[in-house]
Scaffold this motif. Structure first.
Motif, mmCIF file in Angstrom:
data_model
loop_
_atom_site.group_PDB
_atom_site.id
_atom_site.type_symbol
_atom_site.label_atom_id
_atom_site.label_comp_id
_atom_site.label_asym_id
_atom_site.label_seq_id
_atom_site.Cartn_x
_atom_site.Cartn_y
_atom_site.Cartn_z
ATOM 1 N N SER B 181 0.819 -1.202 0.000
ATOM 2 C CA SER B 181 0.000 0.000 0.000
ATOM 3 C C SER B 181 0.865 1.269 0.000
ATOM 4 N N LEU B 182 1.918 1.273 0.811
ATOM 5 C CA LEU B 182 2.748 2.472 0.866
ATOM 6 C C LEU B 182 3.669 2.595 -0.329
ATOM 7 N N ALA B 183 4.114 1.453 -0.847
ATOM 8 C CA ALA B 183 4.959 1.509 -2.037
ATOM 9 C C ALA B 183 4.199 2.178 -3.181
ATOM 10 N N GLU B 184 2.906 1.880 -3.274
ATOM 11 C CA GLU B 184 2.097 2.510 -4.322
ATOM 12 C C GLU B 184 1.916 4.005 -4.056
ATOM 13 N N ARG B 185 1.623 4.338 -2.810
ATOM 14 C CA ARG B 185 1.394 5.755 -2.504
ATOM 15 C C ARG B 185 2.644 6.590 -2.731
ATOM 16 N N LEU B 186 3.802 6.040 -2.341
ATOM 17 C CA LEU B 186 5.014 6.858 -2.373
ATOM 18 C C LEU B 186 5.826 6.641 -3.651
ATOM 19 N N ALA B 187 5.501 5.594 -4.382
ATOM 20 C CA ALA B 187 6.255 5.274 -5.599
ATOM 21 C C ALA B 187 7.743 5.121 -5.300
ATOM 22 N N VAL B 188 8.012 4.373 -4.253
ATOM 23 C CA VAL B 188 9.377 4.168 -3.775
ATOM 24 C C VAL B 188 9.407 2.766 -3.158
ATOM 25 N N PRO B 189 10.550 2.069 -3.226
ATOM 26 C CA PRO B 189 10.590 0.755 -2.583
ATOM 27 C C PRO B 189 10.317 0.866 -1.079
ATOM 28 N N VAL B 190 9.459 -0.006 -0.582
ATOM 29 C CA VAL B 190 9.130 0.016 0.838
ATOM 30 C C VAL B 190 9.323 -1.387 1.408
ATOM 31 N N THR B 191 10.066 -1.481 2.472
ATOM 32 C CA THR B 191 10.159 -2.773 3.148
ATOM 33 C C THR B 191 9.545 -2.656 4.526
ATOM 34 N N LEU B 192 9.032 -3.802 4.978
ATOM 35 C CA LEU B 192 8.391 -3.863 6.279
ATOM 36 C C LEU B 192 9.221 -4.797 7.151
ATOM 37 N N ASP B 193 9.308 -4.507 8.423
ATOM 38 C CA ASP B 193 10.039 -5.411 9.297
ATOM 39 C C ASP B 193 9.537 -5.264 10.723
ATOM 40 N N VAL B 194 9.848 -6.270 11.516
ATOM 41 C CA VAL B 194 9.515 -6.168 12.926
ATOM 42 C C VAL B 194 10.401 -5.100 13.545
ATOM 43 N N ASP B 195 9.844 -4.276 14.375
ATOM 44 C CA ASP B 195 10.632 -3.162 14.915
ATOM 45 C C ASP B 195 11.894 -3.649 15.610
ATOM 46 N N VAL B 196 11.792 -4.788 16.251
ATOM 47 C CA VAL B 196 12.955 -5.219 17.023
ATOM 48 C C VAL B 196 14.124 -5.612 16.116
ATOM 49 N N ASN B 197 13.844 -6.020 14.900
ATOM 50 C CA ASN B 197 14.947 -6.285 13.979
ATOM 51 C C ASN B 197 15.702 -4.995 13.669
ATOM 52 N N LEU B 198 14.953 -3.915 13.609
ATOM 53 C CA LEU B 198 15.597 -2.628 13.380
ATOM 54 C C LEU B 198 16.455 -2.253 14.581
ATOM 55 N N ALA B 199 15.907 -2.495 15.764
ATOM 56 C CA ALA B 199 16.684 -2.206 16.966
ATOM 57 C C ALA B 199 17.956 -3.037 16.973
ATOM 58 N N ALA B 200 17.829 -4.297 16.586
ATOM 59 C CA ALA B 200 18.994 -5.171 16.588
ATOM 60 C C ALA B 200 20.038 -4.664 15.599
ATOM 61 N N LEU B 201 19.591 -4.296 14.415
ATOM 62 C CA LEU B 201 20.536 -3.796 13.418
ATOM 63 C C LEU B 201 21.163 -2.484 13.882
ATOM 64 N N ALA B 202 20.348 -1.635 14.493
ATOM 65 C CA ALA B 202 20.882 -0.363 14.998
ATOM 66 C C ALA B 202 21.962 -0.619 16.046
#
Lengths: 407, 407
Positions: B181-202
DNA sequence: ATAATTTATTTTCGTCGCGGAATAAATAGG
DNA sequence: CCTATTTATTCCGCGACGAAAATAAATTAT
């Protein structure tokens, strides 16, 4: 992140070819191309090298395509069973199992020594294992010099890298350097691993995990084990330590904290049964297979006490399995080990507890299967673990260029 | 097993070089050679290509070796911050945080919209996120066309591959296709992830996990999360589902089974506090940061009820952490999230429970650290997640041969 | 000021592995 | 016996890597 060079490239492709040949039996080069997506050129070169090293052999030119196909017939390639031999060993508190296998992990000879290991010092156990290995190899009519390696699996906390068993039901001592000790005695490479990793690899190579590259294996034996296959590899953390499901803490009915292993492992179940029913405790712990059969029959014949004990263990284990689903979301969980022979009195409550406690929205993620396996399966897993290293090891020739020179 | 060819080889080495430059800041080619064990030739070729693509830039020729060293001075290379821009988004039940970052994951602009998302239908939330992204990008004086991608992190069960949020505290509906839905709205690649994976990567890129390639991150927020970094990568099973610590089942004091999230998550703790102390429930749930500060101060000032609630949550969580140690044996566990601000009243019982329940022989395996992080950290993690893909993506030039021709 | 020395980077060159295309091999059918 | 067909191998070019030589750009010595 590893750095890549042509050598690594070749090693990777070589391994995929060997693994394809192992998995898909006698297989023609064309088919290897299709399965691996390598070019005919590359497959031809790699198989030529493997043939040179006698790691593979051409088998009957029998064509499995609809008979009467035109064209040059396919040459089927298979692992050379006699390319190398390895020995797999499994230790439990009750016995030592040793199996000598060929390069395809076919068991040539296996033997089981019923010994109550937990009463013996580490030195004695090492002696027994050494004798067992030498005996099994001799039974297979092989000299020790043809043995490429020995892999030993045992329950507990095991450091694969150092070959040390930190702690476990087999040794009364802590930090036993079993790997080094046996490598010296046998003058052969020896690797140590948690038994459940061997079970996991065995399921991946020969069992219920052949079609998957991600699954969990839970072994219900004297102790409880958890093995993880992740992206086709045994899951390990760098230290080489392995997870132990029996060490998971749960809250018991009375609110106290207990280890899962003290409630749902086979030794815990059998001890509970012995306590509740009375009976001959020594006999029960000495022959777990018999005790398991008795317990199963008792529960299924309607003895409420027995059924209750099994149901409690099943439910407890089921809850923990649901937690593993929440954490790993594996496509499949394979239950195995002697405990499976306790039958539906254990498994039905277990499955129900899993269903009830699997997180919402993940009900369709994990399939649970179970399978009773004999001792050979474990030893075969140990052999596979050793072979896995062997397949990847560098052999004589490097590639076609070198061969061209030497011919 | 993947098949290897020269292209893959280059991709691997290219990625290690980019990652080395990212991690070790302005760094000279020689030093890249040392760290990566690649040859000077290869490093020279790869950096030349990266310079061509303007992914990296030479910085001041300042030599960090003891001043007055002889020889040709080193040219320090650094990521080109303006090579690309990405947007990181984090959704919680209370708010939306959006951060626009450059190629180094430096936050250029960030904004937080306090919205009670759980009351809104998915379409409205997608609208809000779209607006937030456009606003943040505009604030950073960038056109949307310069945004290479958007990564959205949210709690719950999230399928990264399909961009669907199966279930979670943010959406009242199930199976929301937020990514598409957001990829269509923004016309940009969008990835989804569990927030904690982001925390882990950070944590891996910027935080307490910089020096390790294997660790666990546990986030204590409205919900409980578990992120795993394994061999330098975010641990994922193929389906793209992620583990959720809050879904783990525990036995409560009264013997009933509960989800860990219903006892030890921030929302559970705050709800318990509200119930026990009375107070303005709406105010407490609406401003979690304030509520957390109040709770901490209350417990430390000696209010027994408050302290008891925190201690109970801490102990429960501690037991589960001990179980994670039993299963993963990670060298480090990083605790983070708003819940850490509850202070020692939560953490002391937690640490004690961990100590008491860690399996014997594994006491020295895992180090536990904790850290309070602001919202930016999460969004930065999202940006990093997006950049990780970007670093590995194919850019203009392929190598030196091509450049030689075009010049 | 110029030469020697030192260190960093680039260039040259040889090797290896991959894949595509042509070639050889082996068989069935006419 | 010849042709079509399928399988396997060989030839060739390309890209990537690494070793070693060459070049670049400083500092120190004379």
């Amino acid at each position: 992140m590893k750095t890549a060079d042509p050598e690594l490239m070749r090693a990777i492709n070589r391994l995929t070819v060997v693994d394809t040949i192992r998995r898909f039996g006698p297989i023609a080069r064309v088919e290897i191309c299709e399965r691996t997506e390598l070019s005919p050129t590359t497959v031809s070169a790699i198989t030529a090298a493997l043939l040179d090293d006698a790691l593979i052999i051409p088998t009957a030119v029998g064509d499995l395509r609809d008979e009467a196909t035109r064209g040059r017939p396919r040459v089927q390639l298979a692992l050379n069973p006699d390319a190398a031999y390895v020995v797999g060993v499994r230790l439990t508190p009750d016995q030592i199992t040793v199996a000598t296998t060929n390069f395809r992990a076919d068991v040539l000879e296996s033997l089981t020594l019923p010994v109550r290991l937990d009463r013996q010092p580490a030195g004695v156990i090492a002696d027994l294992v050494e004798d067992g290995v030498r005996r099994s190899v001799a039974d297979a009519n092989l000299p020790m010099s043809r043995i490429a390696g020995v892999c030993i699996g045992l329950p507990g906390i095991v450091e694969r890298d150092t070959g040390i068993c930190r702690r476990g039901p087999v040794f009364s001592e802590a930090n036993v350097p079993l790997g080094k000790s046996l490598a010296e005695r046998l003058a052969v490479p020896v690797t140590l691993d948690v038994d459940v990793n061997l079970a996991a690899l065995a399921e991946h190579w020969f069992g219920r995990g052949r079609d998957l590259d991600d699954f969990l294996v839970i072994t219900i034996e004297q102790s409880l084990g958890l093995g993880v296959i992740h992206r086709g590899e045994v899951f390990r953390v760098p230290g080489g330590l392995s997870p132990d499901l029996g060490d998971v803490v749960i809250t018991a009915g009375d609110g106290s904290l207990k280890r899962l292993g003290s409630v749902a492992s086979l030794s815990a179940i059998l001890a509970d049964l012995a306590r509740e029913i009375g009976g001959d405790h020594a006999a029960i712990t000495g022959r777990p297979d018999r005790s398991v059969a008795l317990a199963r029959d008792g529960a299924e014949a309607g003895y409420a006490t027995v059924a209750a004990i099994l149901a409690r263990a099943g439910r407890t284990l089921g809850v923990s399995i649901a937690n593993l689903i929440a954490l790993f979301a594996p496509p499949r969980i394979i239950l195995t080990g002697l405990g499976i022979a306790l039958g539906k009195s254990l498994l039905d409550p277990l499955m129900q507890a899993v269903r009830e406690n699997t997180p919402n929205g993940m009900d369709d993620v994990t399939e649970i299967v179970h399978e009773i396996r004999g001792e050979d399966m474990w030893a075969r897993g140990a052999a596979a673990m050793m072979l896995r290293d062997l397949y990847g090891a560098p052999w004589n020739t490097t590639g076609p260029a070198m061969r061209r020179l030497t011919r």
